[in-house]
Each structure stands twice: as structure tokens, then as C-alpha cells.
Design a protein around this motif. Structure first.
Motif, mmCIF file in Angstrom:
data_model
loop_
_atom_site.group_PDB
_atom_site.id
_atom_site.type_symbol
_atom_site.label_atom_id
_atom_site.label_comp_id
_atom_site.label_asym_id
_atom_site.label_seq_id
_atom_site.Cartn_x
_atom_site.Cartn_y
_atom_site.Cartn_z
ATOM 1 N N THR A 160 4.450 30.415 -51.289
ATOM 2 C CA THR A 160 4.285 31.789 -51.787
ATOM 3 C C THR A 160 4.357 32.818 -50.678
ATOM 4 O OG1 THR A 160 1.862 31.810 -51.589
ATOM 5 C CG2 THR A 160 2.804 30.917 -53.628
ATOM 6 N N GLY A 161 4.426 32.359 -49.413
ATOM 7 C CA GLY A 161 4.478 33.286 -48.290
ATOM 8 C C GLY A 161 3.133 33.523 -47.635
ATOM 9 N N ASP A 162 2.113 32.760 -48.036
ATOM 10 C CA ASP A 162 0.785 32.923 -47.448
ATOM 11 C C ASP A 162 0.843 32.649 -45.946
ATOM 12 O OD1 ASP A 162 -2.345 32.958 -48.151
ATOM 13 O OD2 ASP A 162 -1.976 31.418 -46.638
ATOM 14 N N GLU A 163 0.427 33.622 -45.142
ATOM 15 C CA GLU A 163 0.570 33.523 -43.684
ATOM 16 C C GLU A 163 -0.295 32.410 -43.106
ATOM 17 O OE1 GLU A 163 -0.017 37.226 -41.727
ATOM 18 O OE2 GLU A 163 1.622 38.241 -42.778
ATOM 19 N N GLN A 164 -1.517 32.258 -43.606
ATOM 20 C CA GLN A 164 -2.404 31.211 -43.080
ATOM 21 C C GLN A 164 -1.842 29.826 -43.351
ATOM 22 O OE1 GLN A 164 -6.299 32.134 -44.794
ATOM 23 N NE2 GLN A 164 -6.967 32.865 -42.787
ATOM 24 N N ALA A 165 -1.305 29.635 -44.555
ATOM 25 C CA ALA A 165 -0.730 28.329 -44.903
ATOM 26 C C ALA A 165 0.513 28.049 -44.065
ATOM 27 C CB ALA A 165 -0.393 28.282 -46.389
ATOM 28 N N GLN A 166 1.346 29.054 -43.851
ATOM 29 C CA GLN A 166 2.550 28.866 -43.046
ATOM 30 C C GLN A 166 2.208 28.614 -41.585
ATOM 31 O OE1 GLN A 166 4.959 32.327 -43.944
ATOM 32 N NE2 GLN A 166 5.730 31.428 -45.826
ATOM 33 N N GLU A 167 1.171 29.303 -41.104
ATOM 34 C CA GLU A 167 0.735 29.062 -39.726
ATOM 35 C C GLU A 167 0.201 27.644 -39.569
ATOM 36 O OE1 GLU A 167 -2.497 30.824 -36.463
ATOM 37 O OE2 GLU A 167 -2.079 31.923 -38.317
ATOM 38 N N PHE A 168 -0.549 27.181 -40.559
ATOM 39 C CA PHE A 168 -1.053 25.808 -40.516
ATOM 40 C C PHE A 168 0.094 24.808 -40.529
ATOM 41 C CE2 PHE A 168 -2.409 21.993 -42.950
ATOM 42 C CZ PHE A 168 -3.234 21.439 -41.988
ATOM 43 N N ALA A 169 1.133 25.079 -41.325
ATOM 44 C CA ALA A 169 2.302 24.187 -41.361
ATOM 45 C C ALA A 169 2.930 24.075 -39.982
ATOM 46 C CB ALA A 169 3.322 24.713 -42.381
ATOM 47 N N GLY A 170 3.017 25.201 -39.271
ATOM 48 C CA GLY A 170 3.585 25.173 -37.919
ATOM 49 C C GLY A 170 2.741 24.361 -36.956
ATOM 50 N N VAL A 171 1.425 24.522 -37.038
ATOM 51 C CA VAL A 171 0.522 23.756 -36.170
ATOM 52 C C VAL A 171 0.624 22.266 -36.482
ATOM 53 C CG1 VAL A 171 -1.914 23.328 -35.616
ATOM 54 C CG2 VAL A 171 -1.080 25.671 -35.856
ATOM 55 N N LEU A 172 0.655 21.929 -37.771
ATOM 56 C CA LEU A 172 0.718 20.527 -38.188
ATOM 57 C C LEU A 172 1.995 19.864 -37.684
ATOM 58 C CD1 LEU A 172 -0.202 18.071 -39.846
ATOM 59 C CD2 LEU A 172 0.818 19.161 -41.867
ATOM 60 N N THR A 173 3.145 20.507 -37.879
ATOM 61 C CA THR A 173 4.408 19.885 -37.466
ATOM 62 C C THR A 173 4.494 19.771 -35.945
ATOM 63 O OG1 THR A 173 5.500 22.051 -37.636
ATOM 64 C CG2 THR A 173 5.685 20.570 -39.517
ATOM 65 N N HIS A 174 3.978 20.765 -35.228
ATOM 66 C CA HIS A 174 3.987 20.697 -33.757
ATOM 67 C C HIS A 174 3.133 19.533 -33.270
ATOM 68 C CE1 HIS A 174 4.088 22.018 -29.588
ATOM 69 N NE2 HIS A 174 2.777 21.894 -29.561
ATOM 70 N N PHE A 175 1.947 19.390 -33.864
ATOM 71 C CA PHE A 175 1.043 18.308 -33.448
ATOM 72 C C PHE A 175 1.633 16.956 -33.829
ATOM 73 C CE2 PHE A 175 -3.164 17.738 -31.697
ATOM 74 C CZ PHE A 175 -3.490 16.436 -32.052
ATOM 75 N N LEU A 176 2.299 16.907 -34.990
ATOM 76 C CA LEU A 176 2.915 15.664 -35.431
ATOM 77 C C LEU A 176 4.039 15.247 -34.493
ATOM 78 C CD1 LEU A 176 2.877 13.500 -37.617
ATOM 79 C CD2 LEU A 176 4.314 14.975 -39.035
ATOM 80 N N ALA A 177 4.823 16.215 -34.023
ATOM 81 C CA ALA A 177 5.905 15.911 -33.073
ATOM 82 C C ALA A 177 5.338 15.299 -31.793
ATOM 83 C CB ALA A 177 6.685 17.181 -32.749
ATOM 84 N N THR A 178 4.239 15.865 -31.313
ATOM 85 C CA THR A 178 3.601 15.338 -30.103
ATOM 86 C C THR A 178 3.063 13.930 -30.337
ATOM 87 O OG1 THR A 178 2.961 17.582 -29.448
ATOM 88 C CG2 THR A 178 1.803 15.764 -28.380
ATOM 89 N N ALA A 179 2.404 13.733 -31.480
ATOM 90 C CA ALA A 179 1.811 12.428 -31.778
ATOM 91 C C ALA A 179 2.878 11.349 -31.910
ATOM 92 C CB ALA A 179 0.977 12.521 -33.052
#
Length: 350
Positions: free
Chosen positions: A44-63
């Protein structure tokens, strides 16, 4: 199914309690698997949810990069794509690969490429990985092999890789195959300009910078000017000359208003608003309402005021039974924006 707050809490728990990548990856993948309320929120464009998605994918790439069996971890991650009807998870996986090391990309390709003809998702993902690996010839061959006919966006993506590889002549050859290059501005303009710069062709750099600046005076156009002239004085003189051309044209350019505001040239923006707002009425009431909301959200109140004033000239589009109500709303919105402009920049728009 996790809500956003639940997904954030689960993520924090995984990060704090699992120091080993082997333990982290399954929990992180679980946040993407199956129906997820937080993903619907992100759509829906929710900024908090999109920011969390970015953090999750970045951390997943590192892991995954630290995982003892990265191929198995990537295979598990790809399983979340099986129910990806709207492409959201594919988008997030692609973003994860943007953050991944060359070694992870190579491993991912070994996992994904054999599956590329099983469905469109794997084919798309394979192309994305090959593109991220950066070999322009290999990516071009992949696109040609899997596309009935190369389109403008295909040629652009290939040309971009040739520029990145410092092979400007080949980049320009591909750009010249695009049938409507301006339809892909600013991207194609930036890549063509970069190719000219690699060739040290100052004349073509300056010609393109002028054309692009007048057509699309966004911040990147100013950057293009700075790369095309040798010193600050000549850059400023050229920019001033081109700004003068834009302000004298009869067509209103809302992008120019935003750019002037971004460059803190409020007096010039205000002058432009006063001189052009009546001409914006051709855009239609619907478009103007959208622009007003977008400019207000971006705190570009002069541009929002410009759109409201123009909308007042479009009231004949409104059903007569609704016209007075819409007119009153626009007047109130204009007065509200005038106050915001006064408080924001100390400018009285009258």
C-alpha cells in the motif's frame, strides 16, 4: 501471518538470539513465506513496512553470504516465490541480490539458472542475476535468447552495462537501436551522456545537456551541466541561460517549479508560478488534484498552490450540482496553502 509489528519483533528476536547465520536464515525466510500481513501493508506504500522490507533483505543477503551452505539457503529462499502471485517477493529477492557479494551471486546463478525454463519467475530472476554480474555481452545474449524481439527497455539495460564496463562505443550502438529514446528519459539521457564523457566528446555532452535540461529540468539535469562545462563559472552561466529559456516558454513545466524549490530558488519559483499558473488548466481537474496532493505531501507548497489555482479554472468539468462545493473546497485549499507558503518560506503569493 505476521503483522508489521509482529514481523519487526520476530526479526529483532532472530538477530539478538541467533549469532550463527545457519540459525538466522530459516527465521528470516519465514518472514517472507506464505501470506504475510506486513507485505500487504508494504504494497500500500506504507513507509515503515517498506523500510522494514529493505532492512530484512539487506540482513538476509549478509546472512546467506555467511551461511556454511549458501546454495541450500538460496534454494530455501526461492521456495517463497512459489506462491508469489503479485511479484512482491520476487522484487524483494531481487533487492536482496543487489546487496549480495559476487560469490553469493555466482552461487545463486548455479541454483536458479537450471530452473529458468520452469516458469517466468525463475527466468526473470536468472536475467537479473546475470545483469548484476555485470558482463554486458553475456546479459545481451541472455536477453536475445529469451525475448522474441528486443524492445527499447532491453536495449537500454544492455547499453547501461556497456557504459559500466567502460565500453562507450558499444553502449551508443545499443542506444541508437532504441526507437523512442526520450520516452525513457532521464535514464537513457544519463547513460548517453556518460558514454560521451567516456569518449571525451565535449561537444555532444554539451548538446545533450542543453536539450535534456530544457525538456526535463530536474536535479540530474543540473548535474549533467556540471559535467559538461569545465569550470563553475561557465556551468552557472549555462544553467542561467537555460533557466531563462524555460521561463520564457508558454508551456508550464511543473517539474521546473519543484527543481527551483529544491535548489532554494523560491523567488524565481514564485515568479514562475504567477506567470504560468493559468496555463496549467489544460491538464484537467483530475490530474491537478493528484499534483496538488503530491506536491503538498512533498512540502512543495508553491507547486501545490500552482495546481490548485489552475484547478479553479477547470470547474466546468464538475457536475453542476457539485460545482459550488468543489469550488469552495479549492478556495479553502488555496488559502491553506498560501498560509503554509508564508510560514514555510516567508513568501506572499497574493
Amino acid at each position: 501471518m505476521f503483522t508489521l509489528s509482529e514481523a519487526q519483533a520476530k526479526f529483532d528476536e532472530i538477530v539478538k538470539t541467533s549469532a550463527d547465520a545457519n540459525d538466522q536464515v530459516p527465521g528470516l525466510i519465514a518472514l517472507l513465506a506464505g501470506p504475510q500481513d506486513w507485505l500487504e501493508t508494504a504494497k500500500t506504500g506504507d513507509e515503515q513496512a517498506q523500510e522494514f522490507a529493505g532492512v530484512l533483505t539487506h540482513f538476509l543477503a549478509t546472512a546467506i553470504g555467511e551461511h556454511p551452505r549458501p546454495a541450500a539457503a538460496i534454494a530455501d529462499l526461492l521456495s517463497v516465490l512459489e506462491d508469489d502471485e503479485d511479484g512482491v517477493r520476487l522484487y524483494l529477492v531481487q533487492n536482496m541480490f543487489l546487496d549480495s557479494s559476487p560469490a553469493v551471486l555466482a552461487t545463486a546463478r548455479q541454483v536458479v539458472e537450471p530452473k529458468q525454463h520452469e516458469n517466468e519467475l525463475y527466468l526473470h530472476l536468472t536475467g537479473g542475476i546475470i545483469r548484476l554480474q555485470g558482463d554486458p555481452e553475456e546479459f545481451e545474449a541472455f536477453v536475445k535468447a529469451n525475448t522474441p524481439e528486443m524492445g527499447d527497455e532491453d536495449w537500454f539495460r544492455v547499453s547501461e552495462l556497456y557504459v559500466t564496463a567502460d565500453r562507450p562505443e558499444e553502449a551508443l550502438e545499443r542506444l541508437d537501436k532504441i526507437t523512442d529514446e526520450q520516452a525513457l528519459w532521464p535514464d537513457t539521457a544519463v547513460i548517453r551522456h556518460a558514454a560521451y564523457r567516456q569518449l571525451d566528446d565535449t561537444e555532444k555532452m554539451q548538446a545533450l545537456a542543453r536539450t535534456f535540461f530544457v525538456a526535463m529540468p530536474i536535479p540530474v539535469a543540473y548535474h549533467m551541466i556540471s559535467l559538461s562545462w569545465p569550470d563553475i563559472e561557465s556551468q552557472q552561466q549555462e544553467a542561467e541561460r537555460l533557466v531563462g529559456l524555460i521561463t520564457q516558454t508558454p508551456e508550464l513545466n511543473p517539474i521546473f517549479v519543484s527543481t527551483l524549490l529544491n535548489l532554494e530558488q523560491e523567488p524565481r519559483a514564485a515568479e514562475y508560478v504567477h506567470g504560468h499558473y493559468e496555463r496549467l488548466s489544460d491538464a484537467g481537474l483530475g490530474a491537478l488534484a493528484t499534483w496538488t496532493d503530491a506536491f503538498t505531501e512533498a512540502q512543495e507548497y508553491l507547486a501545490a498552490y500552482l495546481s490548485v489555482r489552475a484547478a479553479m479554472a477547470c470547474l466546468d468539468e464538475v457536475d453542476p450540482s457539485q460545482r459550488d462545493m468543489v469550488g469552495d473546497h479549492l478556495i479553502a485549499r488555496a488559502e491553506e496553502l498560501k498560509g503554509q507558503i508564508k510560514d514555510w518560506k516567508g513568501i506572499d503569493v497574493g
